[in-house]
Design a protein around this motif. Structure first.
Motif, mmCIF file in Angstrom:
data_model
loop_
_atom_site.group_PDB
_atom_site.id
_atom_site.type_symbol
_atom_site.label_atom_id
_atom_site.label_comp_id
_atom_site.label_asym_id
_atom_site.label_seq_id
_atom_site.Cartn_x
_atom_site.Cartn_y
_atom_site.Cartn_z
ATOM 1 N N GLY A 275 0.789 -1.239 0.000
ATOM 2 C CA GLY A 275 0.000 0.000 0.000
ATOM 3 C C GLY A 275 0.815 1.280 0.000
ATOM 4 N N LEU A 276 2.089 1.183 -0.348
ATOM 5 C CA LEU A 276 2.945 2.370 -0.237
ATOM 6 C C LEU A 276 3.163 3.124 -1.544
ATOM 7 C CD1 LEU A 276 5.416 0.953 2.364
ATOM 8 C CD2 LEU A 276 4.168 3.091 2.616
ATOM 9 N N LEU A 277 2.707 2.534 -2.640
ATOM 10 C CA LEU A 277 2.949 3.203 -3.924
ATOM 11 C C LEU A 277 1.814 4.197 -4.188
ATOM 12 C CD1 LEU A 277 5.352 2.774 -5.716
ATOM 13 C CD2 LEU A 277 3.922 1.453 -7.238
ATOM 14 N N SER A 278 2.063 5.456 -3.858
ATOM 15 C CA SER A 278 1.009 6.462 -4.008
ATOM 16 C C SER A 278 1.662 7.825 -4.197
ATOM 17 C CB SER A 278 0.134 6.492 -2.754
ATOM 18 O OG SER A 278 0.838 7.134 -1.700
ATOM 19 N N GLU A 279 0.822 8.861 -4.241
ATOM 20 C CA GLU A 279 1.367 10.220 -4.403
ATOM 21 C C GLU A 279 2.141 10.646 -3.169
ATOM 22 O OE1 GLU A 279 -1.772 9.546 -3.856
ATOM 23 O OE2 GLU A 279 -2.313 10.778 -2.122
ATOM 24 N N ARG A 280 2.014 9.890 -2.078
ATOM 25 C CA ARG A 280 2.773 10.230 -0.864
ATOM 26 C C ARG A 280 4.235 9.794 -0.959
ATOM 27 N NH1 ARG A 280 -0.704 11.626 2.893
ATOM 28 N NH2 ARG A 280 -2.814 10.828 2.745
ATOM 29 N N MET A 281 4.532 8.857 -1.854
ATOM 30 C CA MET A 281 5.878 8.258 -1.861
ATOM 31 C C MET A 281 6.949 9.213 -2.398
ATOM 32 S SD MET A 281 7.360 4.958 -3.895
ATOM 33 C CE MET A 281 7.156 3.692 -2.669
ATOM 34 N N ILE A 282 8.044 9.300 -1.647
ATOM 35 C CA ILE A 282 9.268 9.950 -2.157
ATOM 36 C C ILE A 282 10.285 8.823 -2.306
ATOM 37 C CG2 ILE A 282 11.030 11.706 -1.789
ATOM 38 C CD1 ILE A 282 9.098 12.955 0.326
ATOM 39 N N ALA A 283 10.428 8.340 -3.531
ATOM 40 C CA ALA A 283 11.344 7.228 -3.802
ATOM 41 C C ALA A 283 12.750 7.803 -3.990
ATOM 42 C CB ALA A 283 10.893 6.477 -5.042
ATOM 43 N N VAL A 284 13.608 7.559 -3.010
ATOM 44 C CA VAL A 284 14.954 8.123 -3.061
ATOM 45 C C VAL A 284 15.844 7.263 -3.966
ATOM 46 C CG1 VAL A 284 16.983 8.725 -1.704
ATOM 47 C CG2 VAL A 284 14.688 9.031 -0.736
ATOM 48 N N HIS A 285 16.567 7.883 -4.839
ATOM 49 C CA HIS A 285 17.490 7.283 -5.805
ATOM 50 C C HIS A 285 16.756 6.769 -7.048
ATOM 51 C CE1 HIS A 285 20.718 7.944 -3.094
ATOM 52 N NE2 HIS A 285 20.263 7.100 -2.190
ATOM 53 N N ALA A 286 15.974 5.683 -6.896
ATOM 54 C CA ALA A 286 15.223 5.127 -8.031
ATOM 55 C C ALA A 286 16.118 5.013 -9.269
ATOM 56 C CB ALA A 286 13.984 5.986 -8.318
ATOM 57 N N VAL A 287 17.293 4.432 -9.069
ATOM 58 C CA VAL A 287 18.261 4.334 -10.170
ATOM 59 C C VAL A 287 17.865 3.226 -11.145
ATOM 60 C CG1 VAL A 287 20.664 3.755 -10.728
ATOM 61 C CG2 VAL A 287 20.165 5.240 -8.781
ATOM 62 N N HIS A 288 17.416 2.105 -10.596
ATOM 63 C CA HIS A 288 17.157 0.934 -11.438
ATOM 64 C C HIS A 288 15.659 0.695 -11.537
ATOM 65 C CE1 HIS A 288 21.467 0.014 -11.375
ATOM 66 N NE2 HIS A 288 21.423 0.428 -10.125
ATOM 67 N N LEU A 289 15.041 1.275 -12.545
ATOM 68 C CA LEU A 289 13.598 1.123 -12.742
ATOM 69 C C LEU A 289 13.325 0.614 -14.148
ATOM 70 C CD1 LEU A 289 12.104 4.457 -11.271
ATOM 71 C CD2 LEU A 289 12.322 2.261 -10.113
ATOM 72 N N THR A 290 12.327 -0.268 -14.263
ATOM 73 C CA THR A 290 11.886 -0.707 -15.589
ATOM 74 C C THR A 290 10.945 0.358 -16.169
ATOM 75 O OG1 THR A 290 9.930 -1.793 -14.705
ATOM 76 C CG2 THR A 290 11.946 -3.127 -14.859
ATOM 77 N N ASP A 291 10.654 0.229 -17.462
ATOM 78 C CA ASP A 291 9.690 1.152 -18.089
ATOM 79 C C ASP A 291 8.360 1.109 -17.349
ATOM 80 O OD1 ASP A 291 11.584 1.778 -19.939
ATOM 81 O OD2 ASP A 291 10.733 0.554 -21.559
#
Ligand SMILES: [Zn+2]
Length: 495
Positions: A275-291
């Motif tokens: 339940g954490l993926l929302s507009e509240r999330m500040i994902a720090v770094h996020a270097v390795h993300l898929t499309d």
């Protein structure tokens, strides 16, 4: 006086023959008392996008921006207790550092050019285990605040132990603090378990509730250091308390492999299920993300705290910022801690972000100067839920402002101040800083309310910590993790 001269300028005949019109004119030229009028050569307000104002003034009263208007009009309308004329300067909103560990300023340069695991096990962990307590956290945060304020950073989002101590240290020198209610699955001097971390963080939030310079995030350290149970609790608390969730996400390729092995899921997928993926999330770094992950972050309106210098220095890779922006992700910028940067310099981060975005996309038009400045200001404010209060120079917002002097040879000639802010000038050109209308940096010096320069006191306490670090390293403190439950990646510490 201003009223009289305006009447004389209008001519007495007008007043005699048109009394009603004259009364109306008199009302229009009545001056309002305000605290400060700042009159720079240029203002880059960040909102509206791309705006550049010349010969305008910023009227500040009660900590708020009252108006942004042409200088001549400002001097007619306002009578200021203090007028600051900055003929060679550009004023921008205060920079927002969306991710740091301020207290780690005391570990700046303690281990460089080392592989990640060696850096952690031989330097950072042993030193943190030996040193971290309230005093270390306070002195480190104050050192960081002095560095950041002098560099035009008026707000930082921190993740470290003793958030109440960090908040007090940052605000004691006039900085705006967003501190993380940290949760991590390992005991430290600060707390014994995840529940203890959350309880202490929530107590800190209660204790600092009335401080206008302090706000909070929930800060579960990373998916690999926090259990499902704690992450689910954080998700519930975030909804209940209306707080952002500040978390390291996909910094290294290895943490993703470990997560797949341990949970059968990529970390972001796991956070989504909890339940954490929302507009509240500040994902720090996020270097390795898929499309697909980038698209998902954009769809939910999440923020990324891009920390380009830390990612480069630790050889973790380069975040795909152009794709994130195209997907609608709110990209903010952070320095990370000084142990892995080693500068808390948001001008640097903005410049690196712009250069890397161009290189990654193979397109020199990517992340132009004005957009990179937005990442360093309004986007950071938005990530932290503060964009109604700070992040741009607009009437009604709080007066967090930075003056950058653009008059020395290295910034000459000058065709476009916004270009210079990103590509030519730097923190060394910051002369004045205001936080909530308070003038905290004047002519490059950080001063307190009594007008006393703070740098010397901060340097003296920092030098005592430097000696302790040196001594500990000489004694070759044994490298060990703080718990037998060292995560597979071995990376438990905030950094
Ligand atoms: Zn970090």
């Amino acid at each position: 006086m201003k009223f009289i001269s305006a009447m004389l300028a209008a001519g007495p005949r007008v007043a005699l023959l048109q009394p009603f019109a004259a009364n109306r004119a008199r009302r229009e030229v009545d001056t309002a008392q305000i605290d400060t009028l700042i009159e720079p050569r240029w203002i880059v307000p960040v909102r509206p996008h791309g705006a550049l104002l010349e010969s305008h003034a910023i009227a500040v009263d009660g900590g708020l921006i009252r108006a942004v208007l042409p200088v001549a009009e400002a001097e007619r309308r306002f009578s200021a207790r203090s007028v600051v004329r900055l003929p060679d300067h550009c004023v921008t909103p205060g920079l927002v550092n969306a991710h740091t560990h301020a207290s780690m300023a005391l570990l700046r340069g303690v281990g460089d050019d080392m592989p990640l695991q060696q850096w952690l096990t031989e330097r950072i962990w042993p030193l943190e285990q030996a040193l971290v307590g309230e005093e270390f956290v306070h002195d480190g945060a104050r050192l960081a605040a002095v560095e950041m304020l002098r560099a035009g950073v008026t707000t930082c989002s921190d993740m470290y132990f003793y958030p109440d101590v960090v908040a007090r240290a940052l605000t004691s020198v006039g900085m705006r603090a967003v501190v993380g209610i940290i949760a991590i699955g390992f005991p430290t001097a600060y707390a014994v378990d995840a529940e203890d971390y959350l309880r202490k963080g929530l107590q800190a939030r209660d204790a600092l509730r009335d401080d206008p310079l302090v706000s909070f995030t929930l800060a579960p350290h990373a998916p690999y250091t926090v259990s499902d149970e704690t992450l689910a609790r954080v998700s519930t608390l975030a909804e209940e308390l209306d707080l952002p969730v500040h978390i390291h996400v996909h910094e290294t390729a290895r943490e993703i492999e470990d997560s797949i092995e341990q949970h059968g899921l990529r970390p972001l997928e796991r956070l989504d299920r909890l339940g954490l993926l929302s507009e509240r999330m500040i994902a720090v770094h996020a270097v390795h993300l898929t499309d697909a992950e980038i698209a998902q972050l954009g769809r939910v309106g999440a923020s990324v705290a891009h920390c380009p210098v830390s990612n480069l220095k630790l050889a973790n890779g380069v975040a795909r910022v152009p794709a994130m922006l195209a997907a609608g992700v709110n990209v903010a910028l952070g320095t990370d801690g000084a142990a892995s940067n080693n500068r808390l310099d948001m001008f640097d981060e903005a410049r690196f972000a712009a250069l890397l975005a161009k290189a990654v996309a193979g397109d020199a038009s990517m992340l132009p100067a004005a957009a990179a400045l937005e990442c360093a200001t309004i986007n950071g404010a938005r990530a932290l839920g503060l964009d109604k209060r700070i992040g741009s120079i607009e009437a009604g917002k709080e007066a967090d402002l930075v003056a950058i002097e653009l008059a020395s040879p290295e910034v000459f000639p000058l065709f476009d101040p916004v270009s210079h802010l990103l590509y030519a000038s730097g923190r060394e050109h910051v002369t004045d800083v205001w936080v909530a209308g308070r003038h905290v940096v004047q002519t490059r010096q950080l001063i307190n309310d009594e007008g006393i320069a703070l740098d010397r006191a901060v340097l003296s306490s920092s030098s005592a910590w430097q000696n302790r670090c040196r001594q500990l390293l000489r004694e070759k403190a044994p490298a060990r993790s703080p718990s037998s439950k060292t995560p597979a990646s071995g990376n438990w510490t905030p950094r």
